[in-house]
Design an enzyme around this catalytic site. Structure first.
Site, PDB file in Angstrom:
ATOM      1  N   ASP A  47       0.832  -1.209   0.000  1.00  0.00           N
ATOM      2  CA  ASP A  47       0.000   0.000   0.000  1.00  0.00           C
ATOM      3  C   ASP A  47       0.867   1.260   0.000  1.00  0.00           C
ATOM      4  O   ASP A  47       1.887   1.327   0.696  1.00  0.00           O
ATOM      5  CB  ASP A  47      -0.870  -0.053   1.275  1.00  0.00           C
ATOM      6  CG  ASP A  47      -1.986   0.972   1.278  1.00  0.00           C
ATOM      7  OD1 ASP A  47      -2.508   1.277   0.195  1.00  0.00           O
ATOM      8  OD2 ASP A  47      -2.340   1.446   2.373  1.00  0.00           O
TER       9      ASP A  47
ATOM     10  N   ASN B 292     -10.269   0.865   1.411  1.00  0.00           N
ATOM     11  CA  ASN B 292      -9.051   0.810   2.235  1.00  0.00           C
ATOM     12  C   ASN B 292      -9.321   1.395   3.612  1.00  0.00           C
ATOM     13  O   ASN B 292      -9.775   2.540   3.716  1.00  0.00           O
ATOM     14  CB  ASN B 292      -7.955   1.674   1.598  1.00  0.00           C
ATOM     15  CG  ASN B 292      -7.236   0.985   0.471  1.00  0.00           C
ATOM     16  OD1 ASN B 292      -7.759   0.064  -0.145  1.00  0.00           O
ATOM     17  ND2 ASN B 292      -6.036   1.446   0.185  1.00  0.00           N
TER      18      ASN B 292
END
Ligand code: G3H
Ligand code: ZN
Length: 282
Positions: free
Chosen positions: A80, A224
């Site tokens: 990420d 997310n």
């Protein structure tokens, strides 16, 4: 269950994939336990910031791969917010099934050139790539939450870079501890109509349950979330330590922290994949 390529994870996810960040082994266990409890696929995320905290990618990545293989649900492993190409290379070598190249801070042409090059390299190794356009507000305090992604620019960006998923700015902001973000659902629908790859919502901790369900209905495919789960995890650890200040064994406060986070992961995944949505959680 073996690690599932991120493209396939989207195919087996009913509505939207929950993508949750881990820094600690207990958080990794909580994500997989919560997904197993919900009976839904999940994306485990390790960020560049988490790698900086740990001092290395490989140990947590190896733990994640091993834990995913032992889990009973499909799971993908995602790098990420990576800004360093060398870290992306390392993640690919470590078996990550997807990476996010974060070039949102770069000028348009440079973001396109770098994203295209990284995407080409990842695709040759079968790795799915997420990129970002129109920086999601709040990351490192660099941008205001008022930033928005233009649908026409988003479509051009995807066509010119070949990315597999796109993080867009629609009103959320990273690291919010109150769930008060106002999401532009009209913009989500317009982006969904213009962009041929899954859309990703970052900074989802600031979005309340009802809005999360609406965002998914509007077409967002990857959600997310990190800060909310950290809040739940740390809150349970704090409660445990406050009620037993003589504690010395870390398992005493990490066990309830892991359990609280697993429970929230299960409820979030169910929320993201139910239609209509189950009752909201404050
Ligand atoms: O990439 C990770 C997320 O965007 C997490 O954001 O901590 O605000 O939920 P959050
Ligand atoms: Zn993010």
């Amino acid at each position: 269950m073996p690690l599932v390529p991120t493209q396939e994870l989207f195919a087996v996810t009913p509505l939207a994939a929950g993508a949750f960040n881990t820094v600690l082994l207990e958080q990794l266990e909580a994500i997989l336990a919560g997904a197993t409890r919900a009976g839904l696929p999940v994306i485990v995320q390790i960020s560049e910031n988490a790698v900086a905290y740990r001092g290395a990618l490989a140990p947590l990545a190896a733990a994640a791969r091993t834990a995913i293989e032992a889990a009973g649900i499909p799971a993908a492993l995602h790098l990420d917010h990576a800004t360093r190409p060398d870290l992306i290379e390392e993640a690919v070598a470590c078996g990550f099934t997807s990476v996010m190249y974060d070039g949102a801070h770069l000028p348009w042409a440079e973001n396109i050139a770098r994203t295209r090059e990284i995407t080409g390299r990842c695709h040759r190794r079968g790795v799915f790539v997420e990129a970002e356009l129109g920086e999601v507000g709040g990351k490192d305090g660099a941008h205001a939450p008022g930033v928005r992604t233009d649908p026409g620019e988003a479509a051009r960006f995807v066509a010119e870079t070949g990315v597999d998923a796109l993080a867009v700015a629609v009103g959320s902001s990273h690291r919010m501890t109150e769930r008060t973000a106002a999401i532009d659902l009209e913009l989500v629908r317009a982006l969904r109509a213009a962009v041929p790859v899954p859309l990703v919502l970052h900074g989802s901790s600031g979005v309340d349950d009802a809005t999360l369900a609406a965002v998914v209905r509007a077409g967002m495919r990857k959600i997310n979330m990190s800060t909310l789960l950290n809040t739940v995890f740390t809150g349970a650890a704090r409660d445990s330590l406050e009620s037993a200040p003589e504690t010395v064994d870390p398992r005493t406060y990490l066990r309830p922290a892991r359990e609280a986070m697993a429970d929230r992961v299960a409820r979030l995944l169910t929320l993201l994949n139910s239609s209509p949505a189950p009752p909201a959680v404050p």
